[in-house]
Write a protein that holds these residues in place. Structure first.
Motif, PDB file in Angstrom:
ATOM      1  N   GLY A 106       0.806  -1.217   0.000  1.00 31.33           N
ATOM      2  CA  GLY A 106       0.000   0.000   0.000  1.00 31.33           C
ATOM      3  C   GLY A 106       0.835   1.261   0.000  1.00 31.33           C
ATOM      4  O   GLY A 106       1.989   1.265   0.434  1.00 31.33           O
ATOM      5  N   GLY A 107       0.258   2.333  -0.540  1.00 30.81           N
ATOM      6  CA  GLY A 107       0.936   3.624  -0.555  1.00 30.81           C
ATOM      7  C   GLY A 107       1.910   3.813  -1.697  1.00 30.81           C
ATOM      8  O   GLY A 107       2.595   4.832  -1.764  1.00 30.81           O
ATOM      9  N   GLU A 108       1.979   2.849  -2.633  1.00 31.96           N
ATOM     10  CA  GLU A 108       2.923   2.975  -3.746  1.00 31.96           C
ATOM     11  C   GLU A 108       2.400   3.987  -4.776  1.00 31.96           C
ATOM     12  O   GLU A 108       1.195   4.216  -4.871  1.00 31.96           O
ATOM     13  CB  GLU A 108       3.118   1.616  -4.444  1.00 31.96           C
ATOM     14  N   PRO A 109       3.278   4.556  -5.577  1.00 33.21           N
ATOM     15  CA  PRO A 109       2.807   5.376  -6.706  1.00 33.21           C
ATOM     16  C   PRO A 109       1.979   4.515  -7.657  1.00 33.21           C
ATOM     17  O   PRO A 109       2.292   3.338  -7.888  1.00 33.21           O
ATOM     18  CB  PRO A 109       4.110   5.840  -7.374  1.00 33.21           C
ATOM     19  N   LEU A 110       0.909   5.082  -8.187  1.00 36.17           N
ATOM     20  CA  LEU A 110      -0.010   4.342  -9.046  1.00 36.17           C
ATOM     21  C   LEU A 110       0.707   3.683 -10.224  1.00 36.17           C
ATOM     22  O   LEU A 110       0.433   2.526 -10.574  1.00 36.17           O
ATOM     23  CB  LEU A 110      -1.099   5.297  -9.540  1.00 36.17           C
ATOM     24  N   GLU A 111       1.656   4.415 -10.820  1.00 34.98           N
ATOM     25  CA  GLU A 111       2.322   3.913 -12.018  1.00 34.98           C
ATOM     26  C   GLU A 111       3.098   2.622 -11.764  1.00 34.98           C
ATOM     27  O   GLU A 111       3.328   1.835 -12.682  1.00 34.98           O
ATOM     28  CB  GLU A 111       3.280   4.983 -12.571  1.00 34.98           C
ATOM     29  N   GLN A 112       3.493   2.387 -10.519  1.00 38.37           N
ATOM     30  CA  GLN A 112       4.288   1.191 -10.203  1.00 38.37           C
ATOM     31  C   GLN A 112       3.448  -0.063 -10.028  1.00 38.37           C
ATOM     32  O   GLN A 112       3.998  -1.175 -10.016  1.00 38.37           O
ATOM     33  CB  GLN A 112       5.086   1.435  -8.912  1.00 38.37           C
ATOM     34  N   LEU A 128      -7.366   5.774  14.501  1.00 40.16           N
ATOM     35  CA  LEU A 128      -8.447   5.096  13.791  1.00 40.16           C
ATOM     36  C   LEU A 128      -7.855   4.033  12.870  1.00 40.16           C
ATOM     37  O   LEU A 128      -6.904   4.305  12.135  1.00 40.16           O
ATOM     38  CB  LEU A 128      -9.231   6.086  12.934  1.00 40.16           C
ATOM     39  N   LEU A 129      -8.431   2.840  12.892  1.00 38.71           N
ATOM     40  CA  LEU A 129      -8.089   1.794  11.940  1.00 38.71           C
ATOM     41  C   LEU A 129      -9.169   1.799  10.861  1.00 38.71           C
ATOM     42  O   LEU A 129     -10.349   1.572  11.154  1.00 38.71           O
ATOM     43  CB  LEU A 129      -8.008   0.434  12.628  1.00 38.71           C
ATOM     44  N   PRO A 147     -10.614  13.972  22.139  1.00 33.21           N
ATOM     45  CA  PRO A 147     -10.370  15.390  22.410  1.00 33.21           C
ATOM     46  C   PRO A 147      -9.696  16.109  21.259  1.00 33.21           C
ATOM     47  O   PRO A 147      -9.767  17.330  21.156  1.00 33.21           O
ATOM     48  CB  PRO A 147      -9.461  15.367  23.642  1.00 33.21           C
ATOM     49  N   ASN A 148      -9.010  15.355  20.382  1.00 32.71           N
ATOM     50  CA  ASN A 148      -8.328  15.934  19.227  1.00 32.71           C
ATOM     51  C   ASN A 148      -8.542  15.036  18.017  1.00 32.71           C
ATOM     52  O   ASN A 148      -9.069  13.928  18.129  1.00 32.71           O
ATOM     53  CB  ASN A 148      -6.824  16.082  19.501  1.00 32.71           C
ATOM     54  N   ARG A 149      -8.101  15.515  16.861  1.00 36.42           N
ATOM     55  CA  ARG A 149      -8.225  14.709  15.649  1.00 36.42           C
ATOM     56  C   ARG A 149      -7.260  13.523  15.716  1.00 36.42           C
ATOM     57  O   ARG A 149      -6.071  13.707  15.975  1.00 36.42           O
ATOM     58  CB  ARG A 149      -7.941  15.559  14.419  1.00 36.42           C
ATOM     59  N   PRO A 150      -7.745  12.314  15.490  1.00 34.99           N
ATOM     60  CA  PRO A 150      -6.902  11.130  15.673  1.00 34.99           C
ATOM     61  C   PRO A 150      -5.944  10.903  14.512  1.00 34.99           C
ATOM     62  O   PRO A 150      -6.033  11.526  13.453  1.00 34.99           O
ATOM     63  CB  PRO A 150      -7.925   9.997  15.742  1.00 34.99           C
ATOM     64  N   ASN A 151      -5.005   9.992  14.736  1.00 38.60           N
ATOM     65  CA  ASN A 151      -4.210   9.447  13.640  1.00 38.60           C
ATOM     66  C   ASN A 151      -5.086   8.475  12.858  1.00 38.60           C
ATOM     67  O   ASN A 151      -6.078   7.962  13.375  1.00 38.60           O
ATOM     68  CB  ASN A 151      -2.989   8.693  14.178  1.00 38.60           C
ATOM     69  N   VAL A 152      -4.692   8.194  11.622  1.00 39.83           N
ATOM     70  CA  VAL A 152      -5.396   7.210  10.794  1.00 39.83           C
ATOM     71  C   VAL A 152      -4.383   6.196  10.281  1.00 39.83           C
ATOM     72  O   VAL A 152      -3.298   6.569   9.803  1.00 39.83           O
ATOM     73  CB  VAL A 152      -6.119   7.884   9.603  1.00 39.83           C
ATOM     74  N   SER A 163      -2.533  12.370  11.224  1.00 40.41           N
ATOM     75  CA  SER A 163      -1.507  11.719  10.412  1.00 40.41           C
ATOM     76  C   SER A 163      -2.132  10.532   9.705  1.00 40.41           C
ATOM     77  O   SER A 163      -3.193  10.038  10.111  1.00 40.41           O
ATOM     78  CB  SER A 163      -0.318  11.256  11.263  1.00 40.41           C
ATOM     79  N   VAL A 164      -1.481  10.073   8.643  1.00 43.49           N
ATOM     80  CA  VAL A 164      -1.965   8.927   7.872  1.00 43.49           C
ATOM     81  C   VAL A 164      -0.799   7.987   7.618  1.00 43.49           C
ATOM     82  O   VAL A 164       0.278   8.422   7.189  1.00 43.49           O
ATOM     83  CB  VAL A 164      -2.584   9.377   6.527  1.00 43.49           C
ATOM     84  N   THR A 165      -0.995   6.703   7.920  1.00 47.79           N
ATOM     85  CA  THR A 165       0.035   5.684   7.734  1.00 47.79           C
ATOM     86  C   THR A 165      -0.621   4.415   7.212  1.00 47.79           C
ATOM     87  O   THR A 165      -1.785   4.147   7.519  1.00 47.79           O
ATOM     88  CB  THR A 165       0.750   5.359   9.068  1.00 47.79           C
ATOM     89  N   TYR A 166       0.119   3.640   6.423  1.00 44.05           N
ATOM     90  CA  TYR A 166      -0.354   2.333   5.974  1.00 44.05           C
ATOM     91  C   TYR A 166       0.117   1.266   6.957  1.00 44.05           C
ATOM     92  O   TYR A 166       1.264   1.296   7.421  1.00 44.05           O
ATOM     93  CB  TYR A 166       0.173   2.019   4.575  1.00 44.05           C
ATOM     94  N   ALA A 167      -0.751   0.293   7.247  1.00 46.27           N
ATOM     95  CA  ALA A 167      -0.432  -0.733   8.243  1.00 46.27           C
ATOM     96  C   ALA A 167       0.848  -1.481   7.893  1.00 46.27           C
ATOM     97  O   ALA A 167       1.657  -1.801   8.776  1.00 46.27           O
ATOM     98  CB  ALA A 167      -1.603  -1.713   8.373  1.00 46.27           C
ATOM     99  N   LYS A 168       1.041  -1.765   6.617  1.00 43.55           N
ATOM    100  CA  LYS A 168       2.214  -2.533   6.202  1.00 43.55           C
ATOM    101  C   LYS A 168       3.506  -1.713   6.262  1.00 43.55           C
ATOM    102  O   LYS A 168       4.589  -2.254   6.034  1.00 43.55           O
ATOM    103  CB  LYS A 168       2.012  -3.076   4.789  1.00 43.55           C
TER     104      LYS A 168
END
Length: 517
Positions: free
Chosen positions: A152-158, A235-236, A265-270, A291-296
């Motif tokens: 996940g999170g790779e550039p589309l072209e790849q 958040l998952l 109380p604040n905006r969560p991570n995702v 923030s946003v992160t991929y699980a892998k």
């Protein structure tokens, strides 16, 4: 017989020596009693404080926020939203009302793993109306090695040509773990009956949240082995149609509702628990949340002090409204503050303001300049773009003569006495901030049925809508959003996909006349 003077003097001397000793004994007894009193009082206060303050790991957020001396958060604060109404109140909305669909209808609290007794906790907020649950817990572990999916999170072209099945998660037992009271053994977190009651599939072919909970295990204290800890609420989220604006907005809304229902109380991570490649709409995830992160992307098992499982976008009112009939009408937050009406909602307006505020566009100058520079007619266009690894880059036309209709309206508007600016809404090649600004500045939004019209959730209350609908796409998405936002809505229903220029201009003329043009 009387005592002599010598004996009387001896008695007095002994009495003088005895009195200080008695006083010293009395003082010692008093001091000991006072010390015992202070000790008992201290223990009583300590027990009282331990009852009200959160333990080392977070208790459910309604209690944790009452603790004293919490460290400052690095997460983004919630913006001040004009249409905000409280999400947590003493009275839940009745099931199947408008507020139960769009607001906090998650009124049934199910303690799966109660707080206290050591370890973490886990509970679910269930909505009878939506048939879904928001679940949250403390001391929760996610192990990416036990999730089969692409990175996940790779550039589309790849990753062109990659199958969708590779991007969606498949869980092995123990992919999710929660530390529980000392049970001495690992056991399932929930059983099949719980899943059927509180996380039903509801016609969703692959219910990833249900599968994640099915994999979940309770482990004894000391058995939650982590490569790193995430200290702040997270958040998952699992996305399906992540490149489509309508479906992504349902995911955003679900994540927003999950954050509010759990009273963060604040905006969560995702964390994206999916293996989709990077898409244009990820920019807005990053703006909306901390923030946003991929699980892998994690190198090993990751543990959370507080994790929230966000329901699928398919389970929101935005999506369910396409197939379920329920009474719901948009209203201003001000009117609902004055008089509660569960059959009306301002939640979509609140959410639209959340999106706008995340891009620093919640400003009065946009509203004040909306008519001073003429009336903007925003024509939302459909154009070719590469959306995902299985996409050809060609967008199916919903209006076969769209360019002709746009050119004719633009030419006609130039001959009007009042100033009308026809804006070419080529959203696929605009940043999200540019798209939102165009929506906010529009007096009229016109376009063929398509995902770009979902931006109506961020439109101002005085915006008028004209949807051109081909016979192949008679779907209620944008008529419903307009109704739920209390926007004036008009439609031109075509016998095919070709629109007559005279019909489009005639309908637009009526709308502009209503605006004083």
């Amino acid at each position: 017989m009387m005592a002599g003077p010598g004996r009387a003097h001896g008695h007095r001397n002994r009495l003088r020596r005895l009195i200080p000793r008695l006083l010293l004994l009395v003082f010692a007894l008093y001091a000991a009693s006072f010390a015992i009193y202070l000790l008992l009082q201290s223990e009583s206060e300590s027990q009282s404080q331990s009852h009200h303050q959160s333990p080392p790991d977070p208790t459910p957020m309604t209690e944790a926020r009452e603790g004293v001396g919490a460290p400052p958060s690095s997460q983004k604060p919630w913006p001040r939203l004009p249409s905000f109404l409280p999400w947590v109140s003493s009275r839940a909305p009745p099931p199947h009302t408008c507020e139960a669909y769009f607001g906090n209808g998650f009124s049934r609290l199910v303690d799966v793993l109660p707080a206290g007794g050591g370890g973490g906790w886990f509970r679910c907020h269930h909505s009878e109306t939506l048939g879904s649950s928001i679940c949250e817990g403390a001391r929760v572990r996610l192990d990416p090695a036990l999730i089969a999916m692409s990175r996940g999170g790779e550039p589309l072209e790849q990753v062109m040509g990659r199958a969708e099945e590779e991007e969606l998660p498949k869980y092995e037992p123990g992919a999710l773990q929660v530390e529980g009271p000392a049970a001495g053994r690992t056991a399932p977190l929930v059983d099949a009956g719980f899943l059927n009651d509180y996380v039903p599939t509801g016609g969703i072919g692959m219910h990833t949240m249900k599968a994640l909970l099915e994999s979940a295990r309770v482990v004894p204290p000391g058995e939650l082995h982590c490569s790193q800890w995430v200290e702040e609420p997270t958040l998952l989220v699992t996305r399906f149609e992540y490149a489509n604006l309508f479906h992504t907005i349902t995911d955003w809304y679900s994540a927003y509702v999950s954050s509010r229902v759990t009273n963060l109380p604040n905006r969560p991570n995702v964390i994206f628990v999916d293996g989709h490649c990077k898409a244009q709409l990820e920019e807005t995830w990053e703006a909306l949340f901390s923030s946003v992160t991929y699980a892998k992307n994690f190198s090993g098992p990751v543990c959370f002090r507080h994790a929230i499982l966000s329901p699928l976008g398919y389970e929101t009112a935005l999506f369910k409204g396409l197939s379920e009939s329920f009474s719901c009408e948009g209203a201003s937050a001000e009117s609902l503050r004055e008089k509660t009406d569960y059959e009306k909602t301002s939640r979509l307006s609140e959410f639209g303001e959340m999106i706008v505020a995340s891009f620093d566009l919640l400003q009065d100058d946009i509203m004040s300049s909306k008519k001073s520079n003429g009336l903007n007619v925003l024509f939302v266009r459909r154009e070719d773009y590469l959306a995902h690894p299985r996409h050809s880059g060609k967008v199916e036309s919903r209006l076969s003569n769209e360019q002709e209709v746009y050119d004719a309206i633009d030419k006609w508007a130039q001959g009007l006495k009042c100033k009308v600016n026809v804006v070419n809404g080529l959203f696929a090649h605009m940043t999200m901030k540019e798209q939102l600004r165009a929506i906010l500045e529009a007096s009229v939004v016109i376009g063929a049925h398509g995902a770009g019209l979902t931006h109506l959730v961020s439109a101002t209350p005085d915006t008028k809508v004209l949807e051109i609908i081909s016979s192949m796409y008679r779907r209620p998405h944008f008529a419903l959003i307009s109704h739920w936002k209390s926007l004036e809505y008009h439609a031109i229903n075509l016998p095919g996909s070709f629109a007559r220029i005279t019909d489009a201009i005639s309908e637009l003329r009526k709308i502009l006349e209503g605006l004083g043009c």
